[in-house]
Every structure is written in structure tokens, then in C-alpha cells.
Design an enzyme around this catalytic site. Structure first.
Site, PDB file in Angstrom:
ATOM      1  N   LYS A  65       0.819  -1.230   0.000  1.00 46.03           N
ATOM      2  CA  LYS A  65       0.000   0.000   0.000  1.00 46.03           C
ATOM      3  C   LYS A  65       0.852   1.279   0.000  1.00 46.03           C
ATOM      4  O   LYS A  65       0.439   2.298  -0.526  1.00 46.03           O
ATOM      5  CB  LYS A  65      -0.978   0.005   1.181  1.00 46.03           C
ATOM      6  CG  LYS A  65      -2.070  -1.046   1.030  1.00 46.03           C
ATOM      7  CD  LYS A  65      -3.094  -0.980   2.145  1.00 46.03           C
ATOM      8  CE  LYS A  65      -4.073  -2.143   2.024  1.00 46.03           C
ATOM      9  NZ  LYS A  65      -5.128  -2.082   3.049  1.00 46.03           N
ATOM     10  N   ASP A 101     -10.359   2.167   2.334  1.00 41.24           N
ATOM     11  CA  ASP A 101     -10.476   1.373   3.568  1.00 41.24           C
ATOM     12  C   ASP A 101     -11.305   2.082   4.637  1.00 41.24           C
ATOM     13  O   ASP A 101     -12.181   1.480   5.265  1.00 41.24           O
ATOM     14  CB  ASP A 101      -9.082   1.075   4.139  1.00 41.24           C
ATOM     15  CG  ASP A 101      -8.344   0.005   3.347  1.00 41.24           C
ATOM     16  OD1 ASP A 101      -9.000  -0.858   2.742  1.00 41.24           O
ATOM     17  OD2 ASP A 101      -7.103   0.046   3.337  1.00 41.24           O
ATOM     18  N   GLY A 126      -4.151   0.727  17.929  1.00 43.84           N
ATOM     19  CA  GLY A 126      -3.135   0.540  16.897  1.00 43.84           C
ATOM     20  C   GLY A 126      -2.733   1.872  16.297  1.00 43.84           C
ATOM     21  O   GLY A 126      -3.504   2.848  16.313  1.00 43.84           O
ATOM     22  N   ALA A 127      -1.503   1.926  15.793  1.00 40.09           N
ATOM     23  CA  ALA A 127      -1.004   3.165  15.186  1.00 40.09           C
ATOM     24  C   ALA A 127      -0.147   2.849  13.975  1.00 40.09           C
ATOM     25  O   ALA A 127       0.728   3.624  13.608  1.00 40.09           O
ATOM     26  CB  ALA A 127      -0.211   3.969  16.223  1.00 40.09           C
ATOM     27  N   ASN A 150      -1.987   2.824  21.596  1.00 38.43           N
ATOM     28  CA  ASN A 150      -1.058   1.878  20.964  1.00 38.43           C
ATOM     29  C   ASN A 150      -0.069   1.360  21.998  1.00 38.43           C
ATOM     30  O   ASN A 150       0.204   2.025  23.000  1.00 38.43           O
ATOM     31  CB  ASN A 150      -0.299   2.568  19.819  1.00 38.43           C
ATOM     32  CG  ASN A 150       0.384   1.571  18.915  1.00 38.43           C
ATOM     33  OD1 ASN A 150      -0.199   0.560  18.542  1.00 38.43           O
ATOM     34  ND2 ASN A 150       1.633   1.849  18.555  1.00 38.43           N
ATOM     35  N   ARG A 151       0.434   0.146  21.727  1.00 37.61           N
ATOM     36  CA  ARG A 151       1.443  -0.459  22.607  1.00 37.61           C
ATOM     37  C   ARG A 151       2.618   0.490  22.745  1.00 37.61           C
ATOM     38  O   ARG A 151       3.053   0.789  23.857  1.00 37.61           O
ATOM     39  CB  ARG A 151       1.864  -1.795  21.969  1.00 37.61           C
ATOM     40  CG  ARG A 151       2.533  -2.762  22.847  1.00 37.61           C
ATOM     41  CD  ARG A 151       2.614  -4.110  22.155  1.00 37.61           C
ATOM     42  NE  ARG A 151       3.144  -4.006  20.783  1.00 37.61           N
ATOM     43  CZ  ARG A 151       3.336  -5.041  19.986  1.00 37.61           C
ATOM     44  NH1 ARG A 151       3.032  -6.262  20.392  1.00 37.61           N
ATOM     45  NH2 ARG A 151       3.817  -4.879  18.765  1.00 37.61           N
ATOM     46  N   GLY A 236     -14.252  -7.665  10.427  1.00 37.05           N
ATOM     47  CA  GLY A 236     -13.987  -6.765   9.311  1.00 37.05           C
ATOM     48  C   GLY A 236     -14.488  -7.242   7.950  1.00 37.05           C
ATOM     49  O   GLY A 236     -14.105  -6.654   6.930  1.00 37.05           O
TER      50      GLY A 236
HETATM   51  P1  ATR Z   1      -0.736  -2.595   9.827  1.00 39.64           P
HETATM   52  O1  ATR Z   1      -0.417  -2.061   8.470  1.00 39.64           O
HETATM   53  O2  ATR Z   1      -1.566  -3.857   9.844  1.00 39.64           O
HETATM   54  O3  ATR Z   1      -1.291  -1.548  10.725  1.00 39.64           O
HETATM   55  P2  ATR Z   1       1.807  -2.299  11.148  1.00 39.64           P
HETATM   56  O4  ATR Z   1       2.027  -0.976  10.505  1.00 39.64           O
HETATM   57  O5  ATR Z   1       2.930  -3.261  11.286  1.00 39.64           O
HETATM   58  O6  ATR Z   1       0.676  -3.118  10.395  1.00 39.64           O
HETATM   59  O7  ATR Z   1       1.166  -2.028  12.583  1.00 39.64           O
HETATM   60  C1  ATR Z   1       0.786  -3.063  13.442  1.00 39.64           C
HETATM   61  C2  ATR Z   1       0.049  -2.459  14.625  1.00 39.64           C
HETATM   62  O8  ATR Z   1      -0.447  -3.515  15.457  1.00 39.64           O
HETATM   63  C3  ATR Z   1       0.898  -1.575  15.496  1.00 39.64           C
HETATM   64  O9  ATR Z   1       0.096  -0.567  16.064  1.00 39.64           O
HETATM   65  C4  ATR Z   1       1.377  -2.561  16.562  1.00 39.64           C
HETATM   66  O10 ATR Z   1       1.763  -1.955  17.782  1.00 39.64           O
HETATM   67  P3  ATR Z   1       3.273  -1.345  17.960  1.00 39.64           P
HETATM   68  O11 ATR Z   1       3.293  -0.078  17.175  1.00 39.64           O
HETATM   69  O12 ATR Z   1       3.398  -1.082  19.420  1.00 39.64           O
HETATM   70  O13 ATR Z   1       4.205  -2.392  17.434  1.00 39.64           O
HETATM   71  C5  ATR Z   1       0.123  -3.354  16.757  1.00 39.64           C
HETATM   72  N1  ATR Z   1       0.299  -4.685  17.347  1.00 39.64           N
HETATM   73  C6  ATR Z   1       0.792  -5.788  16.751  1.00 39.64           C
HETATM   74  N2  ATR Z   1       0.750  -6.853  17.583  1.00 39.64           N
HETATM   75  C7  ATR Z   1       0.203  -6.410  18.747  1.00 39.64           C
HETATM   76  C8  ATR Z   1      -0.119  -7.022  19.998  1.00 39.64           C
HETATM   77  N3  ATR Z   1       0.110  -8.307  20.232  1.00 39.64           N
HETATM   78  N4  ATR Z   1      -0.690  -6.245  20.957  1.00 39.64           N
HETATM   79  C9  ATR Z   1      -0.933  -4.957  20.723  1.00 39.64           C
HETATM   80  N5  ATR Z   1      -0.647  -4.303  19.583  1.00 39.64           N
HETATM   81  C10 ATR Z   1      -0.082  -5.019  18.598  1.00 39.64           C
END
Ligand code: ATR
Length: 265
Positions: A65, A101, A126-127, A150-151, A236
Site C-alpha cells: 500500500k 479502507d 493501533g497506530a 497503541n502499545r 472486518g
Molecule cells: P498494519 O499495516 O496492519 O497496521 P503495522 O504498521 O505493522 O501493520 O502495525 C501493526 C500495529 O499492530 C501496530 O500498532 C502494533 O503496535 P506497535 O506499534 O506497538 O508495534 C500493533 N500490534 C501488533 N501486535 C500487537 C499485539 N500483540 N498487541 C498490541 N498491539 C499489537
């Protein structure tokens, strides 16, 4: 016949051909839609070859993307805000990039699930790219507040700053989330590994819709967690169908009816 594809890597699992072939049949559009696997380092070349063979448009999925965003010569405002493109349209003017999306998510929540977002309190988990892709359409619904959690809180803060001009948005880490929400949206990739973001259970209520942007045969682990704490849940699938309908409209100028596809077969 006009040719369209969904490009990704991997791509064999994609449900998009089934969805678009059904739209084309229902809307009497003469078009063909297939899967196209691009090498991980060969997205632009794959698109160039497809255009040269007469291709009219493409959907773009993981992990391309951002490459599609870079390749587009013109962008819709929502693709610009998302920093990512999931729909390409090819013409003699160049390559138009859109991102459907977020609109797909909003349509599924507001129209299909019947849950309004205006003046509501939304929690977005998520971010990453998935969260960024839906922020503008969510804020355009006029929620009272949209909290991004976000984590890694710093990434959430960056997103909240970037989207502050579009609505009341703020960021926090998971254990800093306060109060209950009308809608909780999981835009993390945690469900891919059957994990649940470590959020406090008090965010849910009996009136809450917990939405996972992932879908599968079974409810995701996030949905199971939300149900245990009183929330209604939705996965989704409807977002996938609605983002496809919006892409179809971008290509064909016809808006397909999604009702029959929303029912899981
Ligand atoms: P996408 O394009 O699917 O958003 P990405 O850019 O890799 O993929 O982002 C993954 C997201 O899922 C991030 O917000 C990630 O948190 P971090 O930024 O802290 O890494 C989050 N994520 C992935 N696994 C997770 C988990 N087990 N618990 C909480 N957040 C998670």
C-alpha cells in the site's frame, strides 16, 4: 473486456475476485478481475506490465500500500491523509491513487451495523498503517472524541498530532485508557497471532460496539474478549465488502449493492 486485479504478496487467499466478480455481474459491467502476485521487490514493475497489457485498475493489499502511494501520480485527499493507497485507476492522464479502507469501515459501522459515530466516543487501537488508513473518514463523522491507543504510545501520539486538524483526537498507551467508549476499533495486527491488545476491560459497556478490522471463520480473540465484557462485536468482513464497493465505484462510476455479500456464506 476491461481488466482489473488485486496485487499483493501473498495473494492466493484474497476474497476480492469473488466480491468484484459478483459486483460486475449484478451491475452488468463487462470486466474481468483476477489475483496478481507481485515479487516483494517488484511492485512497480508488476504494475507497469499490467498497464502495458491494457489493465484499467487495481486493488493493492499487503505489503504494497505504501508502494502504491509512491507510484500514484494523483492522490485523493483520503489517500493523501492515509499515506497509503489500496485502489489504483489507470488512464492516459496517469495513475490515480485512492484509499477506500476508511470509508469501507465507516459504511460498515454506520449503515450496516446501524451504529452512529457522530458525537460518540471512539477508541482506535493501533497506530500502524491500518489505523492511519481509517482516521480521516472516522473523524469526518464528527465524533466527540477519538482516542488512539497503541502499545508504543509515541506512534499513537504522532498520529494524533497529524490528524488533530480534522477533529478532537488524542493519544495514550493501553494502561492509560480512561472511561468507556461507544465504539472500540481494533486496528492492530494482534488478531493475526490470536493475541488481544492489553487494554483494560472497563472500556467496554453493554452499549459498546467492538469492531475488529480483521475477519475469519471464527470470532477473533479481541471479539471474544470484548463479548466477555458485555460489548456487541463485529469483524472486518463488512469493511472488506464496502471498501471493494467504493473501489468499484472509483473505477466504473456505478455503486454496487452490497447486501447479498454482507451475509456470510
Ligand atoms: P498494519 O499495516 O496492519 O497496521 P503495522 O504498521 O505493522 O501493520 O502495525 C501493526 C500495529 O499492530 C501496530 O500498532 C502494533 O503496535 P506497535 O506499534 O506497538 O508495534 C500493533 N500490534 C501488533 N501486535 C500487537 C499485539 N500483540 N498487541 C498490541 N498491539 C499489537
Amino acid at each position: 473486456m476491461d481488466q482489473y486485479v488485486v496485487i499483493g504478496n501473498p495473494i492466493a487467499h484474497s476474497k476480492s475476485p469473488m466480491i468484484h466478480q459478483e459486483f460486475a455481474r449484478a451491475c452488468a459491467q463487462s470486466m474481468n478481475y483476477q489475483r496478481l502476485l507481485a515479487p516483494l521487490d517488484g511492485f512497480a514493475e508488476t504494475v507497469r506490465q499490467f498497464i502495458a497489457s491494457g489493465g484499467r485498475g487495481a486493488n493493492v493489499t499487503v505489503p504494497f500500500k505504501l508502494d502504491a502511494f509512491a507510484l500514484a501520480t494523483e492522490l485523493s485527499p483520503r489517500a493523501q491523509a492515509a499515506g497509503a493507497v489500496n485502489t489504483l485507476r489507470f488512464s492516459s492522464d496517469g495513475v490515480y491513487g485512492d484509499n477506500t479502507d476508511g470509508t469501507g469501515l465507516v459504511t460498515d459501522i454506520v449503515s450496516n451495523a446501524g451504529v452512529p459515530l457522530q458525537k460518540k466516543r471512539i477508541l482506535l487501537l493501533g497506530a500502524g498503517g491500518a489505523a492511519r488508513g481509517v482516521l480521516l473518514p472516522l473523524l469526518e463523522c464528527g465524533p466527540d472524541e477519538l482516542i488512539i491507543a497503541n502499545r508504543s504510545a509515541e506512534k499513537a501520539q504522532q498520529l494524533a498530532l497529524q490528524f488533530a486538524p480534522y477533529g478532537n483526537t488524542a493519544a495514550c498507551e493501553f494502561d492509560g485508557i480512561e472511561g468507556q467508549f461507544d465504539v472500540v476499533i481494533n486496528a492492530t495486527s494482534a488478531s493475526l497471532s490470536a493475541q488481544v491488545p492489553a487494554i483494560p476491560a472497563h472500556v467496554f459497556s453493554g452499549q459498546c460496539l467492538a469492531y475488529d478490522m480483521m475477519y475469519g471463520e471464527q470470532p477473533t480473540s479481541f471479539m471474544a474478549f470484548a463479548r466477555e465484557h458485555g460489548a456487541a462485536t463485529r469483524d472486518g468482513w463488512g469493511m472488506l465488502v464496502e471498501q471493494a464497493a467504493e473501489a468499484f465505484f472509483c473505477w466504473r462510476g456505478v455503486r454496487p449493492d452490497t447486501a447479498s455479500l454482507l451475509v456470510r456464506k
